[in-house]
Design a protein around this motif. Structure first.
Motif, short mmCIF file in Angstrom:
data_model
loop_
_atom_site.label_atom_id
_atom_site.label_comp_id
_atom_site.label_asym_id
_atom_site.label_seq_id
_atom_site.Cartn_x
_atom_site.Cartn_y
_atom_site.Cartn_z
N LYS A 134 -0.37 0.53 -6.34
CA LYS A 134 -0.74 0.08 -5.00
C LYS A 134 -1.91 0.90 -4.48
CE LYS A 134 4.00 -1.27 -3.72
NZ LYS A 134 5.10 -1.06 -2.74
N PRO A 135 -2.80 0.29 -3.67
CA PRO A 135 -3.94 1.04 -3.15
C PRO A 135 -3.52 2.10 -2.14
CG PRO A 135 -3.82 -1.12 -2.13
CD PRO A 135 -2.79 -1.12 -3.23
N SER A 143 -5.46 4.64 -6.01
CA SER A 143 -4.22 3.89 -6.13
C SER A 143 -3.14 4.78 -6.71
CB SER A 143 -4.40 2.65 -7.02
OG SER A 143 -4.75 3.04 -8.35
N TYR A 195 0.84 -1.19 0.00
CA TYR A 195 0.00 0.00 0.00
C TYR A 195 0.88 1.25 0.00
CZ TYR A 195 1.05 0.94 4.92
OH TYR A 195 1.68 1.25 6.09
N SER A 221 -4.12 3.52 1.12
CA SER A 221 -4.79 3.03 2.32
C SER A 221 -4.69 3.97 3.51
CB SER A 221 -4.22 1.66 2.72
OG SER A 221 -4.40 0.71 1.69
N THR A 278 -10.77 3.02 -0.51
CA THR A 278 -9.61 2.20 -0.17
C THR A 278 -8.92 2.67 1.11
OG1 THR A 278 -8.23 3.61 -1.60
CG2 THR A 278 -9.16 1.61 -2.57
#
Length: 274
Positions: free
Chosen positions: A64-65, A60, A42, A67, A88
């Motif tokens: 990658k997300p 994203s 993340y 978070s 997310t």
């Protein structure tokens, strides 16, 4: 002599390696106007330097997300009036939106994430809610019409043979028409009563929503205060640990340098005596 010098350089490299690894972990990347830190699985938003009034945080970055929104991520963003948070995001840091003086609205697509902002900021949720508030529509009642053919009446009037029967039929149909009209009125009154009850329930629900929001806000503020106190304690202990470790490494480095110098001078004296 060269062998000892090589060993000394290797030792010095091993001593300085943890500092270089720590610096690499804190490297900051940028994408558009966003600054972020990359972690395994993340990324976290660490800053924003754009001038837009409406900012939508991406879901994203770098594959990658997104978070997390870090502490003070939007500090100093004077032009931002609206921020949209993707679904997310699972963690928002302390005072993440503090310092954004023009901020008026935060639209959150996340559930179960505490959002703390100044009192002037409106916090809205944009995820689908369960349930339905549909009100059933009223059923129309069509009165039954009386046709002359049903009563045995021609163009010239009633038939002579069945006049009495036709009169009884007409009276019965009139009575049935009155009953249907009364039933229609009762149905309409019951529909209006149901609509009135639903309207009162809706008003009561709307009145309870602000109270629930106030309770949630108080809980969020209390949670935020607990997080601040916990983080403050962690921040106090971490610098002391890092400071002690730095001094230890510095002492080891100086000792290694001194040892190498002593060995070099001793070797040189021995060579000179020989």
């Amino acid at each position: 002599m060269k062998k000892r010098t090589g060993m000394f350089m290797v030792l010095l490299f091993l001593l300085l390696l943890p500092f270089s690894v720590s610096a690499a972990d804190q490297e900051t990347y940028s994408s558009g106007h966003f600054y972020y830190h990359a972690y395994p699985g993340y990324v976290s938003i660490s800053g924003y330097l754009g001038t837009e009034t409406e900012v939508e945080i991406p879901s994203s970055l770098a594959g990658k997300p997104v978070s997390e929104i870090e502490d003070h991520a939007f500090d100093g963003c004077g032009s931002v009036k609206q921020i949209t948070i993707p679904d997310t995001v699972t963690k928002i840091g302390v005072d993440a939106f503090k310092g954004a003086e023009a901020l008026e609205k935060i639209i959150s697509n996340t559930k179960d994430v505490s959002i703390v902002a100044e009192e002037k900021v409106t916090i809205e949720t944009d995820y689908a809610a369960d349930g339905s508030d549909e009100i059933p529509s009223a059923v129309g009642v069509t009165p039954q019409s009386t046709k002359k053919e049903q009563m045995g009446v021609g163009d010239g009037g009633y038939e002579e043979d069945g006049s009495e029967e036709n009169e009884r039929t007409e009276e019965r149909m009139q009575t049935e028409g009155i009953s249907q009209t009364e039933e229609s009125v009762q149905t309409q009154e019951s529909i209006r009563t149901e609509e009135s009850v639903q309207a009162r329930e809706s008003i009561q629900m709307e009145g309870s929503v602000p109270a629930e929001q106030g309770i949630q806000t108080e809980k969020a503020v209390q949670t935020e205060q607990d997080m601040k106190e916990q983080k403050s304690g962690n921040q106090k202990s971490e610098p002391e640990t890092d400071h002690a470790a730095g001094w230890i490494l510095a002492v080891i480095s100086v000792a290694a340098v001194c040892t190498g110098g002593i060995l070099y001078l001793r070797k040189r004296n021995i060579d000179h005596i020989e």
